[in-house]
Design an enzyme around this catalytic site. Structure first.
Site, PDB file in Angstrom:
ATOM      1  N   ASP A  52     135.831  48.434  -3.146  1.00 24.62           N
ATOM      2  CA  ASP A  52     135.142  49.338  -4.063  1.00 24.62           C
ATOM      3  C   ASP A  52     135.260  50.733  -3.446  1.00 24.62           C
ATOM      4  O   ASP A  52     134.598  51.019  -2.447  1.00 24.62           O
ATOM      5  CB  ASP A  52     133.675  48.932  -4.216  1.00 24.62           C
ATOM      6  CG  ASP A  52     132.945  49.796  -5.251  1.00 24.62           C
ATOM      7  OD1 ASP A  52     133.604  50.635  -5.894  1.00 24.62           O
ATOM      8  OD2 ASP A  52     131.717  49.625  -5.397  1.00 24.62           O
TER       9      ASP A  52
ATOM     10  N   THR B 124     119.119  55.066   0.623  1.00 21.28           N
ATOM     11  CA  THR B 124     118.830  56.492   0.785  1.00 21.28           C
ATOM     12  C   THR B 124     118.266  57.149  -0.477  1.00 21.28           C
ATOM     13  O   THR B 124     118.047  58.360  -0.502  1.00 21.28           O
ATOM     14  CB  THR B 124     120.095  57.246   1.238  1.00 21.28           C
ATOM     15  OG1 THR B 124     121.124  57.013   0.260  1.00 21.28           O
ATOM     16  CG2 THR B 124     120.592  56.741   2.582  1.00 21.28           C
TER      17      THR B 124
ATOM     18  N   THR C 165     124.148  48.051  -7.542  1.00 17.83           N
ATOM     19  CA  THR C 165     124.821  47.356  -8.649  1.00 17.83           C
ATOM     20  C   THR C 165     126.336  47.252  -8.415  1.00 17.83           C
ATOM     21  O   THR C 165     126.935  46.225  -8.687  1.00 17.83           O
ATOM     22  CB  THR C 165     124.571  48.076  -9.983  1.00 17.83           C
ATOM     23  OG1 THR C 165     124.801  49.470  -9.795  1.00 17.83           O
ATOM     24  CG2 THR C 165     123.147  47.874 -10.451  1.00 17.83           C
TER      25      THR C 165
ATOM     26  N   ASP D  35     127.846  47.112  -5.557  1.00 12.02           N
ATOM     27  CA  ASP D  35     128.072  46.146  -4.475  1.00 12.02           C
ATOM     28  C   ASP D  35     127.969  44.718  -4.997  1.00 12.02           C
ATOM     29  O   ASP D  35     128.765  43.843  -4.642  1.00 12.02           O
ATOM     30  CB  ASP D  35     127.039  46.363  -3.359  1.00 12.02           C
ATOM     31  CG  ASP D  35     127.013  47.812  -2.893  1.00 12.02           C
ATOM     32  OD1 ASP D  35     128.084  48.431  -2.812  1.00 12.02           O
ATOM     33  OD2 ASP D  35     125.917  48.337  -2.622  1.00 12.02           O
TER      34      ASP D  35
END
Length: 314
Positions: free
Chosen positions: A115, A49, A235, A237
């Site tokens: 995360d 996005t 980054t 992920d």
């Protein structure tokens, strides 16, 4: 070499047709490092996005449940790891928690790597880029069932309700996070002053394990990595996926696991920025498409990273 039992990861993350975020950023590194990866795509977008335009579909919690049901009916719902990242929807997140709890009943050794993506700091000011009502779900439901969490400084502050101004604050916040459930906490980025100077970014890690006699032992580390002057997407992920892999291979050595994760990360980012600048041409700022992570080109670095960032044991 004896055959390791196959290790299977259920990764519930975004999917993009073009580029590398979410499952696209996590799957390749995990496969390269020897894991079987089963992906549930929480969204399917044309691209991330950050581009001027994006199109696509979002998976809702009923659809997530339906997919999981299919696995269950075939009795293939046994996993060693669950990995999750960016989510925008509270009911979807609550369903993830239900699935993790059920998978932990199937396999008590399952490790959930989360995360807790909620927001970040820009110029010292933190702001959330997911709906505010996700915070209590992460804090009260998700973090308690997680084993490894990778918040940035702002997310760690949100989860504990405590601001981090010094390294000592950060260590105390990590202890508060341990007390909520996870035995491994990595604060992936912070605005703390790095001993090496302003061109470095500090990450902190803490691993708490309970020894056979019931006593708790905590290993804490600090890492300083060179800042890269660009805005990358995906980054976090990639970081969480590689941390999953390297903590699996070095279960009681957070120092080595983090050195390999952060070093591989640096290799990927350096290759990406170099290539993006070359594509953009002299004096031009690279665009979103040019800044997509050079994942495939970094296969060797992901597989066997040369250690370029060392961790300091605190």
């Amino acid at each position: 070499m004896e055959q390791e039992r196959e290790c299977r990861v259920l990764s519930i993350q975004s999917h993009v047709v073009r580029g590398y975020v979410g499952n696209k950023a996590a799957t390749f590194p995990l496969q390269v490092l020897g894991f079987e990866v089963d992906t549930v795509n929480s969204v399917q977008f044309s691209n991330h996005t950050g581009y001027a335009h994006w199109k696509g579909q979002v998976l809702n919690s009923d659809e997530l449940h339906e997919l999981y049901d299919g696995l269950k009916l075939n009795e293939v719902n046994r996993y060693d790891y669950v990995l999750t990242g960016y989510t925008r929807d509270t009911s979807f997140l609550a369903m993830v928690v239900d699935i993790v709890q059920e998978l932990k009943q199937q396999n008590s050794n399952l490790v959930y790597v989360c995360d807790p993506v909620m927001g970040d700091k820009w110029n010292g000011e933190g702001s959330m880029y997911v709906p505010k009502d996700l915070l209590p779900v992460y804090r009260d439901k998700v973090v308690p069932v997680a084993d490894i969490i990778t918040p940035n400084q702002f997310e760690a502050e949100l989860l504990t309700g405590r601001k981090i101004h010094t390294e000592k604050d950060a260590l105390e916040v990590m202890d508060m996070l341990h007390a909520m459930g996870p035995e491994t906490v990595v604060i992936t980025s912070s605005d703390l002053q790095a001993p090496l100077g302003n061109d470095y970014l500090i990450a902190l890690g803490s691993h708490r394990k309970t020894k056979a006699d019931g006593t708790k032992m905590t290993q804490r580390i600090r890492m300083e990595s060179p800042k890269v002057d660009a805005v990358f997407v995906g980054t976090g992920d990639l970081f969480a996926a590689m941390l999953l892999a390297w903590t699996h291979k070095h279960p009681n050595n957070l120092k080595v696991a983090c050195e390999k994760t952060v070093s591989a990360m640096q290799h990927v980012l350096q290759r990406t920025i170099k290539s993006a600048k070359a594509q953009a041409g002299e004096g031009n700022k690279p665009n979103s498409a040019q800044l997509e992570l050079r994942m495939v080109q970094s296969k060797k670095d992901i597989e066997n990273p040369e250690i370029i960032v060392k961790a300091t044991v605190l």
